[in-house]
Design an enzyme around this catalytic site. Structure first.
Site, mmCIF file in Angstrom:
data_model
loop_
_atom_site.group_PDB
_atom_site.id
_atom_site.type_symbol
_atom_site.label_atom_id
_atom_site.label_comp_id
_atom_site.label_asym_id
_atom_site.label_seq_id
_atom_site.Cartn_x
_atom_site.Cartn_y
_atom_site.Cartn_z
ATOM 1 C CE1 TYR A 1 7.310 -0.436 -4.780
ATOM 2 C CE2 TYR A 1 6.993 -2.525 -5.902
ATOM 3 C CZ TYR A 1 7.013 -1.151 -5.917
ATOM 4 O OH TYR A 1 6.707 -0.479 -7.076
ATOM 5 N N GLY A 2 4.895 -1.649 -1.427
ATOM 6 C CA GLY A 2 4.449 -0.267 -1.216
ATOM 7 C C GLY A 2 3.070 -0.171 -0.623
ATOM 8 C CB THR A 3 0.225 1.987 -1.599
ATOM 9 O OG1 THR A 3 0.138 1.561 -2.959
ATOM 10 C CG2 THR A 3 1.032 3.273 -1.517
ATOM 11 C CG LEU A 4 -0.720 -3.212 -3.836
ATOM 12 C CD1 LEU A 4 -0.143 -4.161 -4.890
ATOM 13 C CD2 LEU A 4 -2.247 -3.236 -3.901
ATOM 14 C CD GLU B 1 -0.069 -0.999 -8.033
ATOM 15 O OE1 GLU B 1 0.551 0.053 -8.265
ATOM 16 O OE2 GLU B 1 -0.504 -1.289 -6.903
HETATM 17 N N1 PCA Z 1 1.771 -0.537 -4.976
HETATM 18 C C1 PCA Z 1 2.487 -1.689 -5.410
HETATM 19 C C2 PCA Z 1 3.556 -1.130 -6.265
HETATM 20 C C3 PCA Z 1 3.774 0.241 -5.763
HETATM 21 C C4 PCA Z 1 2.612 0.522 -4.926
HETATM 22 O O1 PCA Z 1 2.418 1.488 -4.232
HETATM 23 C C5 PCA Z 1 3.033 -2.431 -4.218
HETATM 24 O O2 PCA Z 1 2.677 -2.120 -3.084
HETATM 25 O O3 PCA Z 1 3.854 -3.349 -4.409
#
Ligand code: PCA
Length: 176
Positions: free
Chosen positions: A15-18, A90
């Site tokens: 949901y984020g930087t991945l 993470e």
């Molecule tokens: N990376 C993981 C968890 C939060 C983040 O920045 C993601 O993208 O799901």
């Protein structure tokens, strides 16, 4: 690790930087090249969850179901070999994020009711409620370009403090 550890069997909801286009996606790119990760599509959480930004515009999914919004993200199948690298990134053994189950549904297929059981990196329980309070109980539905503006890469963060230190400072600094 055995041969079975290179088969992408665990579904990870990112949901984020991945996600594609964000700062840590290069890890998934690497894993996709060796078949240790496979992109499955855009998915949405079945339940509402708070998604908030912490220090350095780092995104956190909080394990407080029913609060916030339904979250849009990307689903990947990842091998055990791949997972150990994502877990390391993470900080699952350093108290940053915890990888736990989450129910998602393919975007656009909400009507079919087909629920997929995946896992996501939630913020650790040691600070998630305070982070929700700090954000005034306001979450976002998707971590977008706009939300990520001002994101500071790991290598550019002050290194005399740990990530958890930065979280503590973020939580205890009054917002304006
Ligand atoms: N990376 C993981 C968890 C939060 C983040 O920045 C993601 O993208 O799901």
């Amino acid at each position: 690790m055995g041969i079975e550890d290179s088969i992408p069997t665990t579904l990870i909801f990112t949901y984020g930087t991945l996600k594609r286009g964000f700062s840590n996606h290069n890890l998934l790119e690497d894993l996709m090249k060796t078949g240790d990760a496979v992109f499955k599509g855009t998915y949405r959480t079945v339940e509402k969850f708070p998604l908030v930004c912490g220090p350095f515009k780092v995104p956190f999914l909080l394990k407080i179901p029913g609060s916030g919004q339904r979250i849009t993200g990307e689903l990947y199948a990842v091998s055990n070999r791949g997972l150990s690298r994502v877990d390391e990134l993470e900080g699952t053994s350093r108290g940053h994020y915890r990888r736990l189950p989450i129910e998602v549904v393919a975007a656009g297929e909400e009507e079919s009711g087909m629920i997929t059981c995946a896992e996501a990196y939630y913020a650790e329980g040691s600070y998630d409620r305070e982070m929700w309070r700090k954000n005034g109980g306001k979450g976002i539905g998707i971590y977008s370009e706009k939300e990520a503006r001002g994101y500071v890469k790991r290598k550019d963060r002050p290194s005399h403090l740990t990530f958890l230190d930065h979280i503590r400072i973020f939580i205890s600094t009054p917002s304006d």
